[in-house]
Enzyme design. Sequence first.
Site, PDB file in Angstrom:
ATOM      1  CG  ASP A  77      -2.361  -7.796   3.383  1.00  0.00           C
ATOM      2  OD1 ASP A  77      -2.728  -7.116   4.367  1.00  0.00           O
ATOM      3  OD2 ASP A  77      -2.945  -7.770   2.288  1.00  0.00           O
TER       4      ASP A  77
ATOM      5  CB  CYS B   2      -2.907 -18.379  22.595  1.00  0.00           C
ATOM      6  SG  CYS B   2      -4.026 -19.486  23.431  1.00  0.00           S
TER       7      CYS B   2
ATOM      8  CB  THR C 248      -0.891   0.007   1.268  1.00  0.00           C
ATOM      9  OG1 THR C 248      -1.692  -1.158   1.237  1.00  0.00           O
ATOM     10  CG2 THR C 248      -1.787   1.221   1.319  1.00  0.00           C
TER      11      THR C 248
HETATM   12  N1  ASP Z   1      -2.580  -5.594   0.531  1.00  0.00           N
HETATM   13  C1  ASP Z   1      -1.499  -4.742   0.924  1.00  0.00           C
HETATM   14  C2  ASP Z   1      -0.214  -5.546   0.887  1.00  0.00           C
HETATM   15  O1  ASP Z   1       0.038  -6.320   1.769  1.00  0.00           O
HETATM   16  C3  ASP Z   1      -1.734  -4.173   2.272  1.00  0.00           C
HETATM   17  C4  ASP Z   1      -0.646  -3.273   2.795  1.00  0.00           C
HETATM   18  O2  ASP Z   1       0.301  -2.926   2.123  1.00  0.00           O
HETATM   19  O3  ASP Z   1      -0.725  -2.852   3.935  1.00  0.00           O
HETATM   20  O4  ASP Z   1       0.539  -5.423  -0.046  1.00  0.00           O
END
Ligand code: ASP
Length: 342
Positions: free
Chosen positions: A92, A280, A15
């Site tokens: 992710d 957990c 992102t």
């Molecule tokens: N879907 C994105 C990724 O993991 C989410 C992010 O960058 O926070 O590339």
Amino acid sequence: MDKKPRILLIYTGGTIGMVKDYESGALKAFDFNSLLLSIPELNQLDCQIESVSFDTPIDSSNMNPGHWANIVELIEANDSMYDGFVVLHGSDTMSYTASALSFMLENLTKPVILTGSQLPIGDLRTDAKENLITSIQLASLWKKGEPVIREVGLYFEYKLYRGNRTTKINAEHFQAFNSPNYPPLAESGVHLKVYNEFIAKPKTFKKLKVHKNMDANVAILKIFPGLGKSVLNSILNIRGLKALVLETYGAGNAPTQKWFLTELKNAIASGLHIVDVTQCSGGSVIMGQYETSDALKKMQIINGKDITTEAAITKLMYLLGSKVSPKLFKTIFETSLRGEMQ
Ligand code: ASP
């Protein structure tokens, strides 16, 4: 250090460098070099920054061991030219990559800090600038002729963690990561506080050794009330499967029904490595504390202690890729190699 530290930014995607597609409205990867130009704050940092990008930046949901090999190759090729590395990565799978890199980079004596963001760097309310700027600052810290951070870290929302201790805990909040079983290595507030007592102290005389061979013939099974024999049997008998992370309850507990234990026993006898990891989010497996883990202990299941699932699965890939002998596998897995377990 008399000269300014040299930091290499490795942009893999995520992102942080994405822009919105006009037609679909979905976020997609963008040319990071152009975005970097829009962060003039970087010029104020007391270090020299250069960047290199994946040819095709990716959403980290597409990350795989081949990409990890590309990242460690970049670090190896640039090791003599740079004092630290900041890897820009989607959140992710960032904890998986941080864990994998920690195993793949043996004898690391300089910072490799992964960071990213929940909002793109061009967004008005972005968390990307703070994450990026502080990661670079942490990677540039230098004391008594040595870098302060000498391991793979993950910086997100004011905290630097040991990368292989982290897990993504939130898809919405800026505080997206946690390190449930190990304290932060540094915190950014009015001052940048580094907790030296928690930072790895590697032996500096050893040369960086890069491992690129990760064996992905592994799987994760999270047990649940109602898990049936045919499901367990199908997973344990996947052709070519070499190791399994078994996510158990609480302190490493699992059902005591005969069929369940017999399935596991047979799989171990036929050479499958099974690691007991708790589902957990914090705490540790304590094998033998309850009757429900005693049988697992007796059948020589590997004790995952307080390791995260992310670190467990990547450690399995690393040990299998390194061709560790079956006899030593359990002992080596149960030993902390990069501070990933107690
Ligand atoms: N879907 C994105 C990724 O993991 C989410 C992010 O960058 O926070 O590339």
